[in-house]
Write an enzyme that holds these catalytic residues in place. Structure first.
Site, mmCIF file in Angstrom:
data_model
loop_
_atom_site.group_PDB
_atom_site.id
_atom_site.type_symbol
_atom_site.label_atom_id
_atom_site.label_comp_id
_atom_site.label_asym_id
_atom_site.label_seq_id
_atom_site.Cartn_x
_atom_site.Cartn_y
_atom_site.Cartn_z
ATOM 1 N N TYR A 131 0.815 -1.216 0.000
ATOM 2 C CA TYR A 131 0.000 0.000 0.000
ATOM 3 C C TYR A 131 0.851 1.271 0.000
ATOM 4 O O TYR A 131 0.351 2.357 -0.275
ATOM 5 C CB TYR A 131 -0.951 0.027 1.201
ATOM 6 C CG TYR A 131 -2.073 -0.996 1.120
ATOM 7 C CD1 TYR A 131 -2.221 -1.829 0.012
ATOM 8 C CD2 TYR A 131 -2.994 -1.123 2.141
ATOM 9 C CE1 TYR A 131 -3.231 -2.760 -0.062
ATOM 10 C CE2 TYR A 131 -4.018 -2.060 2.073
ATOM 11 C CZ TYR A 131 -4.124 -2.882 0.966
ATOM 12 O OH TYR A 131 -5.138 -3.801 0.901
ATOM 13 N N LYS B 86 3.078 -15.343 1.723
ATOM 14 C CA LYS B 86 2.960 -16.063 0.450
ATOM 15 C C LYS B 86 4.397 -16.380 0.023
ATOM 16 O O LYS B 86 4.845 -16.003 -1.075
ATOM 17 C CB LYS B 86 2.206 -15.174 -0.561
ATOM 18 C CG LYS B 86 1.820 -15.861 -1.854
ATOM 19 C CD LYS B 86 0.720 -16.881 -1.700
ATOM 20 C CE LYS B 86 0.446 -17.559 -3.031
ATOM 21 N NZ LYS B 86 -0.442 -18.725 -2.940
ATOM 22 N N ASP C 61 -3.465 -18.005 1.121
ATOM 23 C CA ASP C 61 -4.642 -18.653 0.522
ATOM 24 C C ASP C 61 -5.194 -19.714 1.478
ATOM 25 O O ASP C 61 -6.405 -19.822 1.690
ATOM 26 C CB ASP C 61 -4.317 -19.240 -0.862
ATOM 27 C CG ASP C 61 -2.946 -19.892 -0.934
ATOM 28 O OD1 ASP C 61 -2.154 -19.760 0.015
ATOM 29 O OD2 ASP C 61 -2.659 -20.550 -1.955
ATOM 30 N N ASP D 52 -5.556 -6.660 5.610
ATOM 31 C CA ASP D 52 -6.762 -5.930 5.214
ATOM 32 C C ASP D 52 -7.853 -6.930 4.826
ATOM 33 O O ASP D 52 -9.004 -6.860 5.278
ATOM 34 C CB ASP D 52 -6.389 -5.029 4.018
ATOM 35 C CG ASP D 52 -7.472 -4.038 3.663
ATOM 36 O OD1 ASP D 52 -8.486 -3.983 4.373
ATOM 37 O OD2 ASP D 52 -7.297 -3.316 2.661
ATOM 38 N N ASP E 131 -11.266 -8.580 7.329
ATOM 39 C CA ASP E 131 -12.672 -8.460 6.937
ATOM 40 C C ASP E 131 -13.352 -9.831 6.882
ATOM 41 O O ASP E 131 -14.528 -9.961 7.225
ATOM 42 C CB ASP E 131 -12.807 -7.753 5.576
ATOM 43 C CG ASP E 131 -12.968 -6.244 5.757
ATOM 44 O OD1 ASP E 131 -12.549 -5.730 6.817
ATOM 45 O OD2 ASP E 131 -13.501 -5.576 4.851
#
Ligand code: NAD
Length: 370
Positions: free
Chosen positions: A146, A196, A228, A252, A256
């Site tokens: 980001y 990852k 994943d 992020d 959620d």
């Protein structure tokens, strides 16, 4: 922060929309807790978000940031609304939040996902998967893809090309890893680091540095998981997790996902901390323009954010426990705002919900149950 300290400065930033309705309710709860535990809190209040744009032409006035810097903690309602959506990206209310995060060096975002027994049936998952759920996601907040440079969209030989850069240095990784190990140590002693590493070199470094930092915390159990798989495990068997630590983008998304396990947006608190546990505390939800000004908003996410403030920045865990127990008791009494209402429970407005949390705080405190 000094454990003996009992006087604090808190900056209140109600913001926009339902922020100005839920934040005062949390302040009532904080005032009650300070009386019970003989604490001394000084309050200041300032503008951020859309209301600051209207008043000063910018979402984060310098005066607001300066007040935030001297406070022990910041409690924020929410920012944003349709009237500011046509502004250029850099001038929108949400930039005020980003400015506070970077201006205060809030690099650790804590998002607990806890299922209150009375609400377990509101989850989209089966009751036995979520009842008793209590996990904490720690997201790195000031680095990663980001913020990495270079970034942008350019035209390369007549073809538009977008680029973002995923970058972390080892200091950023060990800093967030230490926060996560410390939190795990205070909870059930288990940490899952999500990356990852099979595809992205930057997250192989993440994995290496988290493993090296683990040497300082031999009493905490560490596992690594690919993002994943972590997404899949969160909906397959979320109770396997105690603390999860991950980078900005994965955090992020996963936070959620975890939020939905618990049922409602109106119930979710969050904290963003710096290296000294100074923090900004805010509900996960936004300014909810569709219900703003109607005394309908659920104040519990903001009240639970205040409980986190007592726990992490003010180091007053008894006050935090009392508030959380009072919220639980209020839900057990069957009281619900419209967002968490189910047939057979009692629908109440913002004010009445907070009144009942206050009443339960007093009852629990006086009964000496805690
Ligand atoms: P939102 O969270 O404001 O609302 C989503 C839905 O959830 C709405 O139907 C709303 O009524 C409901 N809801 C949210 N909080 C509630 C509560 N406490 N009690 C009862 N119902 C609640 O998200 P949105 O609609 O996508 O965004 C609205 C505005 O808020 C936008 O301007 C957005 O940019 C901003 N926003 C701000 C923050 C923040 O301040 N941290 C976070 C997200 C969105």
């Amino acid at each position: 922060m000094n454990k003996e300290k009992s006087n604090y400065q808190i900056l209140l930033l109600p913001g926009d929309g339902i922020g100005v309705e839920v934040l005062p309710q949390a302040v009532r709860i904080i005032r009650a807790a300070t009386e019970f535990y003989d604490l001394d809190i000084e309050y200041s209040e300032a503008l951020v978000g859309g209301c600051a744009i209207d008043e000063y032409g910018e979402p984060l006035p310098t005066a607001t940031l300066e007040l935030a810097k001297v406070a022990d903690a910041v409690l924020l309602g929410a920012v944003g609304g349709p009237q500011w959506e046509s502004l250029p990206m850099q001038q929108r209310p949400e930039r005020g939040l980003l400015g506070l995060r970077s201006g205060l060096s809030l690099f650790a975002n804590l998002r607990p996902a806890m299922t209150f027994p009375a609400l377990a049936r509101s989850s989209s998952l089966k009751l036995d998967l979520v009842s008793g759920l209590d996990l904490l996601i720690i997201r790195e907040l000031t680095g990663g893809i980001y913020f990495g440079q270079p970034r942008g969209v350019k035209v390369n030989q007549g073809v538009r090309e977008g680029i973002n850069t995923y970058v972390y240095n080892e200091h950023e990784i060990s800093r967030i890893a230490r926060v996560a190990f410390d939190m795990a140590r205070k909870r059930r002693g288990r940490l899952c680091s999500v990356d990852k590493a099979n595809v992205l070199e930057v997250t192989q470094l993440w994995r290496d540095v988290v493993t090296e930092t683990h040497a300082e915390y031999p009493d905490v159990e560490l596992e690594h998981m690919y993002v994943d798989n972590a997404g899949m495990q969160l909906v397959r068997s979320p109770k396997q997790f105690d603390v999860i630590v991950t980078g900005n983008m994965f955090g992020d998304i996963l936070s959620d996902v975890a939020a939905m396990l618990t049922g409602s947006l109106g119930m979710l608190p969050s904290a963003s901390l710096d290296a000294n546990n100074k923090g900004m505390y805010e509900p996960v939800h936004g300014s909810a323009p569709d219900i703003a000004g109607k005394n309908l908003a659920n104040p519990l996410a903001t009240i639970l954010s205040a409980a986190m403030m007592f726990r992490y920045s003010l180091e007053q865990p008894a006050a935090a426990d009392l508030i959380e127990q009072a919220v639980q008791a209020t839900l057990d009494d069957g009281l619900r705002t419209a967002d968490i209402y189910t047939p057979g429970t009692t629908k109440v407005n913002t004010l009445t919900m907070a009144d009942n949390v206050l009443k339960n705080m007093s009852n629990i405190f006086q009964s000496g149950l805690r």
